[in-house]
Design a protein around this motif. Structure first.
Motif, PDB file in Angstrom:
ATOM      1  N   TYR A   5       0.840  -1.225  -0.115  1.00 46.50           N
ATOM      2  CA  TYR A   5       0.034   0.007   0.019  1.00 46.50           C
ATOM      3  C   TYR A   5       0.938   1.331   0.076  1.00 46.50           C
ATOM      4  CZ  TYR A   5      -3.925  -3.080   0.972  1.00 46.50           C
ATOM      5  OH  TYR A   5      -4.720  -4.307   0.754  1.00 46.50           O
ATOM      6  N   GLN A  62       2.942  -7.827  -2.309  1.00 42.70           N
ATOM      7  CA  GLN A  62       3.349  -8.219  -1.135  1.00 42.70           C
ATOM      8  C   GLN A  62       2.939  -9.450  -0.572  1.00 42.70           C
ATOM      9  OE1 GLN A  62       2.026  -5.371   1.988  1.00 42.70           O
ATOM     10  NE2 GLN A  62       2.754  -6.694   3.795  1.00 42.70           N
ATOM     11  N   ILE A  92       2.450 -13.419   0.905  1.00 38.66           N
ATOM     12  CA  ILE A  92       2.055 -13.955   2.046  1.00 38.66           C
ATOM     13  C   ILE A  92       3.220 -14.473   2.676  1.00 38.66           C
ATOM     14  CG2 ILE A  92       0.669 -15.666   3.458  1.00 38.66           C
ATOM     15  CD1 ILE A  92      -1.396 -14.912   1.346  1.00 38.66           C
ATOM     16  N   GLY A 124      -1.079 -12.926  -1.548  1.00 41.45           N
ATOM     17  CA  GLY A 124      -0.754 -12.088  -0.979  1.00 41.45           C
ATOM     18  C   GLY A 124      -1.649 -10.610  -1.613  1.00 41.45           C
ATOM     19  N   THR A 125      -1.169  -9.593  -1.587  1.00 45.32           N
ATOM     20  CA  THR A 125      -1.758  -8.230  -1.940  1.00 45.32           C
ATOM     21  C   THR A 125      -1.000  -7.916  -3.255  1.00 45.32           C
ATOM     22  OG1 THR A 125      -2.247  -7.672   0.189  1.00 45.32           O
ATOM     23  CG2 THR A 125      -2.611  -6.130  -1.566  1.00 45.32           C
ATOM     24  N   GLU A 126      -1.746  -7.522  -4.349  1.00 47.34           N
ATOM     25  CA  GLU A 126      -0.866  -7.265  -5.726  1.00 47.34           C
ATOM     26  C   GLU A 126      -1.702  -6.059  -6.119  1.00 47.34           C
ATOM     27  OE1 GLU A 126      -0.012  -9.808  -9.468  1.00 47.34           O
ATOM     28  OE2 GLU A 126      -2.243  -9.534  -9.041  1.00 47.34           O
ATOM     29  N   PRO A 182      -3.859  -1.892  -5.294  1.00 49.78           N
ATOM     30  CA  PRO A 182      -3.824  -3.293  -4.368  1.00 49.78           C
ATOM     31  C   PRO A 182      -4.994  -3.909  -4.152  1.00 49.78           C
ATOM     32  CG  PRO A 182      -2.493  -1.296  -3.602  1.00 49.78           C
ATOM     33  CD  PRO A 182      -3.291  -0.909  -4.571  1.00 49.78           C
ATOM     34  N   LYS A 183      -4.892  -5.157  -4.353  1.00 52.45           N
ATOM     35  CA  LYS A 183      -6.069  -6.043  -4.043  1.00 52.45           C
ATOM     36  C   LYS A 183      -5.473  -7.429  -3.255  1.00 52.45           C
ATOM     37  CE  LYS A 183      -9.745  -8.489  -6.119  1.00 52.45           C
ATOM     38  NZ  LYS A 183     -10.304  -8.984  -7.204  1.00 52.45           N
ATOM     39  N   LYS A 184      -6.378  -7.794  -2.370  1.00 49.93           N
ATOM     40  CA  LYS A 184      -5.877  -8.948  -1.594  1.00 49.93           C
ATOM     41  C   LYS A 184      -6.134 -10.313  -2.554  1.00 49.93           C
ATOM     42  CE  LYS A 184      -6.057  -7.718   3.030  1.00 49.93           C
ATOM     43  NZ  LYS A 184      -4.920  -7.601   3.314  1.00 49.93           N
ATOM     44  N   GLU A 185      -5.115 -11.169  -2.751  1.00 51.98           N
ATOM     45  CA  GLU A 185      -5.229 -12.347  -3.710  1.00 51.98           C
ATOM     46  C   GLU A 185      -4.865 -13.432  -2.767  1.00 51.98           C
ATOM     47  OE1 GLU A 185      -6.670 -11.838  -6.510  1.00 51.98           O
ATOM     48  OE2 GLU A 185      -6.239  -9.854  -7.197  1.00 51.98           O
TER      49      GLU A 185
END
Length: 155
Positions: free
Chosen positions: A111, A151, A153, A134-136, A128-131
């Motif tokens: 972020y 980012q 996991i 992780g977050t991409e 940024p979106k949680k996948e």
């Protein structure tokens, strides 16, 4: 398994590690000077090698500052050594169209990195979106190549 010899062919099944590292990779760019500015000023990469190669050619490699041993070669798409006129034009059109996803860059805080890069003028195509991994976020370089900023996991 043992080493097997058949004529001049020798097969060693005891080999555990053939390829050990990736040291260089190409990112095809439309303009090396502009790419230099983008990767160093906006992304904060360091220049590893920047030398003239003759005939207007230049060997330019950059890398994330915390990743020694990897060099990203900012390779211009130009008619000449590697490509004929039609191939160079086709490749430039594909790059401009955002056809190529060139890699995943990771960070500790996606972020904050997203906000910093966005403030520097980096074009993001996905916030940024949680996948599941992780977050991409996704962004484009100045040529149109797209990259993932993630980012991951931690296991």
């Amino acid at each position: 398994m043992p080493t097997i010899t058949c004529g001049n062919l020798i097969v060693n099944h005891n080999t555990k590690h053939m390829i050990t590292t990736l040291t260089h990779m190409n990112v095809f760019v439309l303009n090396q000077d502009s790419a230099y500015e983008f990767y160093t000023k906006k992304l904060g990469f360091k220049v590893i090698v920047d030398v003239p190669m003759g005939n207007g050619q230049r060997w330019l490699t950059v890398a994330p500052p915390e990743q020694p041993g990897l060099e990203i070669n900012l390779t211009p798409v130009a008619e000449g050594h590697w490509y004929g006129k039609e191939a160079a034009e086709s490749l430039r059109a594909l790059i401009k169209a955002g056809t190529f996803g060139c890699g995943v860059f990771t960070c500790n805080d996606v972020y904050a990195t997203y906000e910093e890069l966005k403030a520097k003028g980096v074009e993001f195509t996905k916030a940024p979106k949680k996948e599941f991994y992780g977050t991409e976020a996704l962004f484009k370089d100045d040529s149109g190549n797209w990259f993932s900023l993630a980012q991951l996991i931690k296991n």
